[in-house]
Design an enzyme around this catalytic site. Sequence first.
Site, PDB file in Angstrom:
ATOM      1  N   LYS A 109       0.852  -1.181   0.000  1.00  0.00           N
ATOM      2  CA  LYS A 109       0.000   0.000   0.000  1.00  0.00           C
ATOM      3  C   LYS A 109       0.893   1.239   0.000  1.00  0.00           C
ATOM      4  O   LYS A 109       1.947   1.248   0.669  1.00  0.00           O
ATOM      5  CB  LYS A 109      -0.885  -0.027   1.251  1.00  0.00           C
ATOM      6  CG  LYS A 109      -1.959   1.047   1.301  1.00  0.00           C
ATOM      7  CD  LYS A 109      -2.824   0.857   2.557  1.00  0.00           C
ATOM      8  CE  LYS A 109      -3.951   1.861   2.658  1.00  0.00           C
ATOM      9  NZ  LYS A 109      -4.768   1.657   3.866  1.00  0.00           N
ATOM     10  N   SER A 148      -9.634   1.569   2.916  1.00  0.00           N
ATOM     11  CA  SER A 148      -8.765   2.355   2.064  1.00  0.00           C
ATOM     12  C   SER A 148      -7.705   1.524   1.348  1.00  0.00           C
ATOM     13  O   SER A 148      -7.103   2.000   0.390  1.00  0.00           O
ATOM     14  CB  SER A 148      -8.072   3.431   2.880  1.00  0.00           C
ATOM     15  OG  SER A 148      -7.184   2.842   3.827  1.00  0.00           O
ATOM     16  N   SER A 197      -9.758  -0.754   7.104  1.00  0.00           N
ATOM     17  CA  SER A 197      -9.154  -0.531   5.786  1.00  0.00           C
ATOM     18  C   SER A 197      -8.445  -1.728   5.174  1.00  0.00           C
ATOM     19  O   SER A 197      -8.097  -1.691   3.995  1.00  0.00           O
ATOM     20  CB  SER A 197      -8.188   0.649   5.842  1.00  0.00           C
ATOM     21  OG  SER A 197      -8.902   1.854   5.770  1.00  0.00           O
TER      22      SER A 197
END
Lengths: 488, 94, 482
Positions: free
Chosen positions: A79, A154, A178
Site C-alpha cells: 500500500k 482504504s 481498511s
Amino acid sequence: MTVYSLTAHELHEKLKSKEISARELARAVLDRIEQLEPKVKAYLTVTAEQAMEKAAEVDRRIARGEELRPLEGIPMALKDNLCTEGIKTTCGSQILHNFVPPYSATVVEKLDREGAILLGKLNMDEFAMGSSNENSSFYPTRNPWDLERAPGGSSGGAAAAVAADEAVFTLGSDTGGSIRQPAAFCGVVGLKPTYGRVSRYGLVAFASSLDQIGPITKDVKDCALVLQAIAGHDDKDSTSADVPVPDYTEVLGKDIKGMRIGIPKEYFAEGLDSGVKEKIEAAIKQLQELGAVCEETSLPHTEYALPAYYLVAPAEASSNLARYDGVRYGFRDTEAQDVISMFRSTRSKGFGPEVKRRIMIGTYALSSGYYDAYYLKALKVRTLIRRDFDRAFAKYDAIVTPTSPNVAFRIGEKIGDPLSMYLSDLYTIPVNMAGLPAISLSCGFSEGMPVGLQIIGKPFDESTVLQIAYQYEQSTLHHQARPALEVR
Amino acid sequence: MSISKKDVEHVALLARLEFSEEELEEYTKQLNDILGYVDKLNELDTADVEPTSHVLPLNNVLREDASRDYLDNETALKNAPDKKDGMFRVPKIV
Amino acid sequence: MSANKYEAVIGLEVHVELKTNSKIFCACSTEFGAAPNTQVCPVCLGLPGTLPVVNKRVVDFAIKAGLALNCKIAEFSKFDRKNYYYPDLPKGYQISQYDLPICEHGYLDIEVDGETKRIGITRIHMEEDAGKLMHEGDAIAEAESSLVDYNRTGVPLLEIVSEPDLRSPEEAVAYLEKLKAILQYTEVSDCKMQEGSLRCDANVSVRPVGAAEFGTKTELKNMNSFKALQKALEYEIERQIDILEDGGEVVQETRSWNENKGITVSLRSKEEAHDYRYFPDPDLVPLVIDREWVERIRETLPELPDERKRRLIEEYGLPEYDATVITSSKDLADYFDRCLQYFGDAKKVSNWIMAELLRLLNARDLEAADCPVSPEQLAELLQLIDKGTISGKIAKQVFEEMFDTGKTAAAIVKEKGLEQISDAGELERIVEQVIANNPDPVADYRNGKKQAIGFLVGQVMKATRGKANPQLVNELLRKKLS
C-alpha cells in the site's frame, strides 16, 4: 492454474523444486500487471526493474543451494502509505505526489530481508481515509469482480491486486477496517493484527492509536506466513509490544472442536444486507459443523463505536497531517507570498475533500471549549467499547461477525454522502477501537460479489483467529474462486 | 451543538486550510451532519469512565542516549520544494 | 515618585537545553555549531511515517533537575502534542507536556539585601526544541524569505516555570543566576545563554503596593543575557507604571525586547489567539516513575550551591560574601577546591580568585571553565609568593602574563628575572647607596620623621625594579639608620 494465481506457499514449493525460477515468476506477475492495470488500476507505481534484479538475486541464491525462506522470491506489493527508500510514496495524495522517502518502513525492511520481491506501490484512499478508493488523488481502483464497483478502502489497491492476481500478497493498513473491508469486497483474506503486534514505523500515520499494518493474501496459510514475517517488537515504535511472536503456521490444521465463539446480536441488526446476512449465517452453521460452539452474545456499545471513531480518528489525523505544510517535502503552492498563505493554499490544494473534512472535524473536536465534549467523551466511550469485548472474551475464544453490512457498492454510489460511506465500516471500527486482531475471509457470494466473514480474537491471539479461519476456509471452496478478468 | 459558518472559518484557520464561499457552505453543512451524528455519544453517561488514550498497557518505553549520523545534508534536502545554502527556504514570515 | 506606589510581579519561564548526546526523540547528535541540516534524520525532520522514542537520559535529567529544585517528582507523567504551525516546527506540533508534567511544586532560595527569599517553582516539563530560522535580509519583518535549519529540532529542553514570586528586576536576575548555578552543578545543562542553551521569558505586571490582585501581565521575550533581562524588566515595569499613571490600561500581549533600542515592542499577531489543541501523544506511552528510580537519581545529586557555600564558610572560614561569589558558578567553586589541593591557604586562594581571576575573566569575557590558568598553576604562583621568591605585587603582573600566554609562573619569573632579591648582602649594598644618595630624607628620619623611611624603601625598590624583598629592605634600612 496459471503461475500468477498460486499462493505463496504453493509457489515456495515450485521455487524450491526449481520448477520455476524467481525471475520467471516475477515476469509472469509483472506481465499480468501490465495486462490488467488499465482495467483494475490497483497500482500507483510499478518497480519492474528493481523487481527483476531482486528476482535474479534470489535465483542466484537458489543456484548456490541456499535454503529458501517462505517468502523468498514471492512477488508482492505495498500500500502506498508504507515508506520505501528511493521509491515514491504518495499516500494516495497530491500533497505527497513527488515524495521519495530516504528510509524504509520496518515491515518493508523485514520483507526485504525475507527475500520477498517488491513489484510496486498500491492505490489507496488519500491518507487511508475512505472506504471505496474513490478518495485516491490519482484514480479510483476497480473491483476485479465487477469493474463498475469499488474495491473497498482504504487498502482498495492492495485487495484488488491480490484478487486480480497482480500480486501474490500485499500489505495494507487498517485504521477502521481498511484491510478487512476491501478484503471482504474483493473476496480475499485480510488480517488486522493486534495493535502493537506489527511496527508502525514507516507507515504514514492516519490515526496513530488505531493504525495497524497487516497482510492481504489469497488464503489463510499465506496470511499466517506474511504475519510471521512482519510481526514483532521494534525499537523504533514506542507502541510496538514486546511480546513473543508464536509460530502462526503451527495452529493451521488443528481442529476447532469445542471452541467457543460469540455471535454479537448487535452486528445482525438493522442495516445488515439480507444477502450478506444469509451467507454469514451459513458460515456460522459451518463453524458449528466443524465443532465450534457458537452462541449469541451482546456487545452493547457497538452502535457508539462509529461516532466515537469519527472523533478519535480525525482528531489524531488533524495533528498527524499538520506536517504537510510545503516546507520540507511534497507539494508547495509557489504562488503564495508569505508563509501563512503558503501553508493554507498548499494544504487546501494538496489535500482532497475527505481529508480536509476530517482535518476540520478533528481540529474542531480538539479545540478550546470542545475538547471535553467531543474528544475526551470519545476516549471514554472507547473504554466502554473495550470493556464490552473484555467481557465477551472472558467467555469466548473468538467473536464472529460480518465484515461489512453490504457487498461492494458501485463507484459513485456513496461518494456524495460521507455518513453513508462511513457506515460501511460499522463492523470493523469497534475492533480498532479495542485494538484487537481480526481477519476477514470470503464466505460466499451475494449479488455475484464476495461476502466477508470477520473473526475477532483476544489481544495478541492472532493464532486462534488464524486457526478458525483456516478450518473454515479448508472446509469450503470460496478461496479458490477467482474473478473472471478476461485478458486479451 | 451546531457549528456556524464563522466557526468553520475559524477552524479552517487553525488547521491552515482555506475555503471558497461555496466550500464554506458545504463544509458547514457536512460538519453539522457529522457532529449531529456524534452527538449520539451523549446518550451515554461517562462521568465515571476513564478515557482510553492507549489500548496497550505499556509504559516507560525508553532508549539509551547514544547518537549516530543519519542523513547527509543533500539527502535531508532532497525532497525540499525550495532550498538554499543547505537550508529549506520559505516565503517571508510576517 | 510614582514608582514607589507600585510593585512589580514577575514570573520567569526558563528553557534549558539538556546536555545529552542525542536528541529527545531520535538519535541525532545535539552538538552545537554544526553546518545547517547535518544533524537531522527522518524523525526530527518530521518525515511521514516516523515515530518518536524517548531518550532515557532526558527523563533522568528532568528528575535530577527536579530534585535539585526541591520539586515533587510525578509518579505518572505523559507527553502531549502542542499543535501550531511554524516553519521551524517540522511536525506541525511540538511534543511537550501539558497537564501531567514530570516535576511540580519546587523552590529555590535567593539572597536579597542580605536576606534569604524563597521563590516557588510551579512546574518543570520536558519538551523538544524547534529549529532555527535565518532571515534573508536584516530583520524578520523585511525579509523576503527565510531559511530553516533543523539541527536544533528535537534537542531536549526543560521548561522551568516559576511562581510569580519575584518583585524586582534584581530578584529576577538573582533567581536566574541561582537557577543557572543549580542546573550547572547538577550537570544537566551547560546553560550558555550566548549559545541559546539557557533562554528566559518573563511574565510581568505591576500593581499598587498593598493590592491583593495582580495587574494585567505582558509576556517578554528575546532577552539573551542577564543584562538584557534586567534592562527589559526595568523598561517594561516603567512602561506599565506610566500607562497606569496616565489612567490607561495595560494590554495583555507578548512583547519582544529590542536590545539595540533598549525598549520592548509588541508582537501583535495578525493571527488568531493561540489554540494549541493539546492532547496526549498517541505515539508515546506514559512514564511511570517508581520511587526507586527517583532515589537512584537522588544518589547522583552533587553538592548544590547552598550546601557548598555553607561548607566553604564552615570548613575554611571564608567570609559569606566570598563563599557566595565562589559558589555562584560550579566551575569557579571546582577551581577553588582544586587550588586548595595544591595550596592549603583557603583565604589566600579565595582572595586571588575574587580579585585577580574574576577581574581578568570579566575583562577577557571568559567563563571560569575557559580560564587559561589552571588551578595547579595558580597554586604554584601562590607558593612562589609564600616562599618569598616573588613579591605579591610582582605576582599580579606574572598572573596576567600567565593568563594571556599560558606559561607557568616559574617560567615567567625565570625568563624575566623577577625573583625577589632576598640576599641580605646584595640588598645591604643597595641600601647603603640609597642612604648615601638621599641625605635629606635620611636626616628627616633621624630627626624623628619616621614616615620618611617610605621614600627610602621606594628608592630601593626602584633600584631593584621592584624585586627587592620589601620586608628585608625595611629591616636593613632601620638597622642602618639607627
